[in-house]
Design a protein around this motif. Structure first.
Motif, PDB file in Angstrom:
ATOM      1  N   GLN A  10       0.810  -1.217   0.000  1.00 30.28           N
ATOM      2  CA  GLN A  10       0.000   0.000   0.000  1.00 30.28           C
ATOM      3  C   GLN A  10       0.846   1.270   0.000  1.00 30.28           C
ATOM      4  N   VAL A  11       0.391   2.249  -0.756  1.00 28.99           N
ATOM      5  CA  VAL A  11       0.988   3.582  -0.779  1.00 28.99           C
ATOM      6  C   VAL A  11      -0.135   4.568  -0.495  1.00 28.99           C
ATOM      7  N   TRP A  12       0.016   5.323   0.601  1.00 33.42           N
ATOM      8  CA  TRP A  12      -1.017   6.258   1.035  1.00 33.42           C
ATOM      9  C   TRP A  12      -0.679   7.647   0.526  1.00 33.42           C
ATOM     10  N   LEU A  13      -1.648   8.296  -0.108  1.00 31.70           N
ATOM     11  CA  LEU A  13      -1.425   9.606  -0.718  1.00 31.70           C
ATOM     12  C   LEU A  13      -2.343  10.651  -0.112  1.00 31.70           C
ATOM     13  N   ALA A  14      -1.804  11.863  -0.002  1.00 28.43           N
ATOM     14  CA  ALA A  14      -2.614  13.024   0.368  1.00 28.43           C
ATOM     15  C   ALA A  14      -2.286  14.146  -0.605  1.00 28.43           C
ATOM     16  N   ARG A  15      -3.293  14.930  -0.954  1.00 31.16           N
ATOM     17  CA  ARG A  15      -3.110  16.047  -1.885  1.00 31.16           C
ATOM     18  C   ARG A  15      -3.016  17.371  -1.139  1.00 31.16           C
ATOM     19  N   ILE A  16      -2.163  18.243  -1.635  1.00 30.50           N
ATOM     20  CA  ILE A  16      -2.042  19.605  -1.140  1.00 30.50           C
ATOM     21  C   ILE A  16      -2.400  20.521  -2.308  1.00 30.50           C
ATOM     22  N   PRO A  17      -3.628  20.974  -2.396  1.00 32.76           N
ATOM     23  CA  PRO A  17      -4.061  21.737  -3.581  1.00 32.76           C
ATOM     24  C   PRO A  17      -3.237  22.985  -3.848  1.00 32.76           C
ATOM     25  N   THR A  18      -2.715  23.628  -2.793  1.00 31.40           N
ATOM     26  CA  THR A  18      -1.923  24.841  -3.005  1.00 31.40           C
ATOM     27  C   THR A  18      -0.512  24.543  -3.492  1.00 31.40           C
ATOM     28  N   MET A  19      -0.096  23.285  -3.388  1.00 33.38           N
ATOM     29  CA  MET A  19       1.217  22.841  -3.867  1.00 33.38           C
ATOM     30  C   MET A  19       2.350  23.658  -3.276  1.00 33.38           C
ATOM     31  N   GLY A 380      11.019  18.061  -8.259  1.00 29.95           N
ATOM     32  CA  GLY A 380      12.038  18.573  -9.160  1.00 29.95           C
ATOM     33  C   GLY A 380      12.035  17.837 -10.483  1.00 29.95           C
ATOM     34  N   GLN A 381      12.218  18.555 -11.573  1.00 29.56           N
ATOM     35  CA  GLN A 381      12.277  17.940 -12.895  1.00 29.56           C
ATOM     36  C   GLN A 381      13.526  18.422 -13.632  1.00 29.56           C
ATOM     37  N   GLY A 382      13.787  17.807 -14.772  1.00 31.96           N
ATOM     38  CA  GLY A 382      14.950  18.208 -15.555  1.00 31.96           C
ATOM     39  C   GLY A 382      16.226  17.606 -15.017  1.00 31.96           C
ATOM     40  N   GLU A 383      17.272  18.441 -14.887  1.00 33.06           N
ATOM     41  CA  GLU A 383      18.613  17.936 -14.600  1.00 33.06           C
ATOM     42  C   GLU A 383      18.868  17.739 -13.107  1.00 33.06           C
ATOM     43  N   GLY A 384      17.970  16.971 -12.453  1.00 35.03           N
ATOM     44  CA  GLY A 384      18.207  16.601 -11.067  1.00 35.03           C
ATOM     45  C   GLY A 384      19.317  15.569 -10.979  1.00 35.03           C
ATOM     46  N   PRO A 385      19.893  15.396  -9.786  1.00 37.10           N
ATOM     47  CA  PRO A 385      19.399  15.901  -8.508  1.00 37.10           C
ATOM     48  C   PRO A 385      19.955  17.258  -8.095  1.00 37.10           C
ATOM     49  N   LEU A 386      20.984  17.763  -8.800  1.00 36.26           N
ATOM     50  CA  LEU A 386      21.675  18.959  -8.334  1.00 36.26           C
ATOM     51  C   LEU A 386      21.258  20.232  -9.053  1.00 36.26           C
ATOM     52  N   ALA A 387      20.557  20.096 -10.188  1.00 37.45           N
ATOM     53  CA  ALA A 387      20.145  21.286 -10.947  1.00 37.45           C
ATOM     54  C   ALA A 387      18.715  21.146 -11.445  1.00 37.45           C
ATOM     55  N   PRO A 388      17.795  20.769 -10.569  1.00 41.07           N
ATOM     56  CA  PRO A 388      16.415  20.589 -11.022  1.00 41.07           C
ATOM     57  C   PRO A 388      15.676  21.914 -11.165  1.00 41.07           C
ATOM     58  N   SER A 389      14.593  21.860 -11.903  1.00 40.88           N
ATOM     59  CA  SER A 389      13.631  22.953 -11.962  1.00 40.88           C
ATOM     60  C   SER A 389      12.398  22.544 -11.166  1.00 40.88           C
ATOM     61  N   PRO A 390      11.716  23.483 -10.541  1.00 43.61           N
ATOM     62  CA  PRO A 390      10.553  23.136  -9.734  1.00 43.61           C
ATOM     63  C   PRO A 390       9.427  22.537 -10.588  1.00 43.61           C
ATOM     64  N   ARG A 391       8.777  21.500 -10.062  1.00 41.47           N
ATOM     65  CA  ARG A 391       7.581  20.935 -10.696  1.00 41.47           C
ATOM     66  C   ARG A 391       6.534  20.728  -9.614  1.00 41.47           C
ATOM     67  N   PRO A 392       5.581  21.650  -9.470  1.00 42.30           N
ATOM     68  CA  PRO A 392       4.537  21.468  -8.461  1.00 42.30           C
ATOM     69  C   PRO A 392       3.742  20.191  -8.723  1.00 42.30           C
ATOM     70  N   LEU A 393       3.631  19.342  -7.699  1.00 48.82           N
ATOM     71  CA  LEU A 393       2.842  18.118  -7.806  1.00 48.82           C
ATOM     72  C   LEU A 393       1.784  18.041  -6.720  1.00 48.82           C
ATOM     73  N   GLY A 394       2.079  18.598  -5.550  1.00 57.23           N
ATOM     74  CA  GLY A 394       1.071  18.662  -4.500  1.00 57.23           C
ATOM     75  C   GLY A 394       0.733  17.342  -3.861  1.00 57.23           C
ATOM     76  N   LEU A 395       1.736  16.454  -3.736  1.00 58.53           N
ATOM     77  CA  LEU A 395       1.489  15.143  -3.138  1.00 58.53           C
ATOM     78  C   LEU A 395       2.415  14.881  -1.962  1.00 58.53           C
ATOM     79  N   LEU A 396       1.878  14.195  -0.967  1.00 60.73           N
ATOM     80  CA  LEU A 396       2.661  13.611   0.108  1.00 60.73           C
ATOM     81  C   LEU A 396       2.304  12.135   0.129  1.00 60.73           C
ATOM     82  N   THR A 397       3.307  11.261   0.233  1.00 64.06           N
ATOM     83  CA  THR A 397       3.027   9.827   0.239  1.00 64.06           C
ATOM     84  C   THR A 397       3.714   9.158   1.413  1.00 64.06           C
TER      85      THR A 397
END
Length: 479
Positions: A10-19, A380-397
């Motif tokens: 099981q993987v439990w998820l919660a959403r944060i609408p404001t991200m 983070g998206q793109g050239e992670g882990p050291l140069a990522p760009s922000p990607r709002p997803l709004g999840l906690l698992t």
């Protein structure tokens, strides 16, 4: 608490609408002491604990103690965040690089109600990380101040390399005692690295380190790891990754985050020297320019600090750029989809954490609970882990299995877990396996209700931009 086989799926998820990680003004919960700020992160974590039915009878009262079934009173606990670096090389802020401190605060708000014994908060960032600068950004006094006297903050690194490429590693400042503070594990022939270790000179590499040192730790029949003692002495581990794309492994989250339990990079194979066309996995195909550049880097990494070392590094990177912009950006570090090494290193560390004993051996049964609480609010998206760009997803698992967690994470990122080795291969059945179920048996629960895997992206997901070396090789096909 004995974990059921169902719970591992099981993987439990919660959403944060404001991200975001804002404080929710005017919001209070009866079990949270006054003066502890209620953030979006804390509210999301609370909803997961409630959805799981933990300490159900006391929910809604000041006595609610949801982590008490997971953390026995007096137990030794380690909190392992992602503290990889003190800066974002993309220049786009730290919130998408490291685990946000509000998640540490949310965990502590419930953890200390369970009355644990020893609590350690620690990680091994990259050796060039300026730990005091990172601590200043995290501002832990603000976030975990109410519990600070009961938490030991640790930098798990054996050495630091504040001078980056040009430092003399032999003169790097020791931060911990190699005998007292670490446990040496040798998985020998049972390492997941062994199938690609076909000769004494198997060219394992990690950026900026003497290649001869890695020959001593990884060769046929020997695969050694130097793990922070605190991790193995723990009864319960809370693994708190930041969800990002990753140049070498495709994604980094619940599985890759354990790189930070190892104290020295010379125990961590990241790639093999040479192009895929010449028996390595450093870059696609074969390239005379890149091959020569790799030779120069090996020579440089065998030298102490000085002008000769600097000149060799510069020459190597000039040669790399001769390949053209795209090929040069894939680089000389295994930063592409054909990297067949880094996922194996991660699997070995996962098995050590789950099965390892303080005598440096692995037991037949799991030795501790490992909970993955993943910060995917601002990912983070793109050239992670050291140069990522922000990607709002709004999840906690939250998950008892990092493998199940990463399957769900990858789907939420619009990526195909079957095309990403660190996720796909985590279901392998080696000695000391990480799972005893198939990917299709993973169960995602959103607000306590089962969410079919095929609906994860449409319900809670967002397309992530993969690293350059992975583009076109890890995205999920759209119907």
């Amino acid at each position: 608490m004995t974990l059921s086989s169902d719970l591992f799926r099981q993987v439990w998820l919660a959403r944060i609408p404001t991200m975001d990680y804002r404080v929710l003004e005017g919001v209070t919960f009866p079990e949270i002491p006054s003066g502890v700020p209620v953030t979006t992160t804390l509210a999301a974590f609370r909803s997961i604990l409630a959805d799981m039915g933990l300490d159900r009878d006391r929910f809604g009262t000041p006595q609610w103690n949801p982590l008490s079934p997971l953390v026995p009173a007096g137990s030794s606990v380690v909190i392992k965040p992602n503290w990889v670096l003190h800066t974002n090389f993309s220049g786009e802020g730290m919130d998408c690089v490291v685990t946000h401190p509000s998640l540490l605060a949310a965990l502590c708000a419930y953890l200390f109600k369970a009355e644990p014994g020893k609590v350690v908060l620690g990680d091994a960032p990259v050796q060039g990380c300026d730990f005091p600068v990172l601590m200043e950004w995290l501002d832990l006094e603000r976030w975990i101040g109410p519990w600070a006297e009961r938490i030991s903050v640790r930098d798990f690194r054996l050495v630091t390399l504040p001078g980056g490429h040009f430092v003399d590693a032999k003169a790097a400042s020791a931060t911990r005692d190699p005998e007292r503070d670490y446990l040496l594990f040798d998985l020998a022939g049972k390492s997941v690295l062994e199938p690609i270790t076909d000769r004494e000179e198997t060219p394992f590499r990690v950026t900026m380190y003497d290649p001869d040192a890695m020959k001593r730790t990884h060769r046929p029949g020997r695969h050694q790891f130097l793990v922070a003692r605190e991790m193995i002495e723990a009864d319960v581990v809370f693994n708190l990754p930041k969800l990002k794309t990753h140049k070498k492994s495709g994604v980094t989250g619940a599985l890759k985050n354990l790189i930070g339990i190892n104290g020295h990079k010379e125990y961590l194979p990241h790639h093999r020297k040479g192009g895929a066309g010449r028996g390595g996995d450093c870059y696609p195909g074969g390239s005379m320019a890149k091959s020569l550049a790799e030779d120069l880097l090996d020579r440089a990494n065998r030298l102490g600090a000085g002008p000769a070392k600097r000149a060799l590094f510069v020459a190597a990177y000039v040669l790399n750029r001769l390949e053209g912009r795209r090929k040069a950006r894939i680089g000389l570090e295994g930063s592409w989809h054909g990297n067949d090494t880094i996922w194996r290193t991660c699997m070995d560390l996962q098995r050590i954490l789950h099965y390892g004993k303080v005598d440096g051996t692995l037991a037949e049964t799991r030795q501790r609970s490992v909970w993955s609480l993943t910060d995917a609010i601002l990912a983070g998206q793109g050239e992670g882990p050291l140069a990522p760009s922000p990607r709002p997803l709004g999840l906690l698992t939250l998950a008892a299995s990092p493998v199940a967690a990463e399957w769900v994470h990858t789907l939420a990122m619009g990526l195909d877990p079957e095309r990403i080795p660190i996720v796909r291969e985590a279901f392998g059945q080696w000695p000391w396996p990480l799972v005893d179920f198939a990917p299709g048996e993973v169960e995602a629960l959103l607000e306590g209700v089962r969410l079919p895997l095929e609906e994860i992206f449409d319900r809670v997901g967002a397309d992530f931009v993969p690293p350059l070396g992975w583009q076109g090789h890890c995205e999920r096909a759209r119907v």
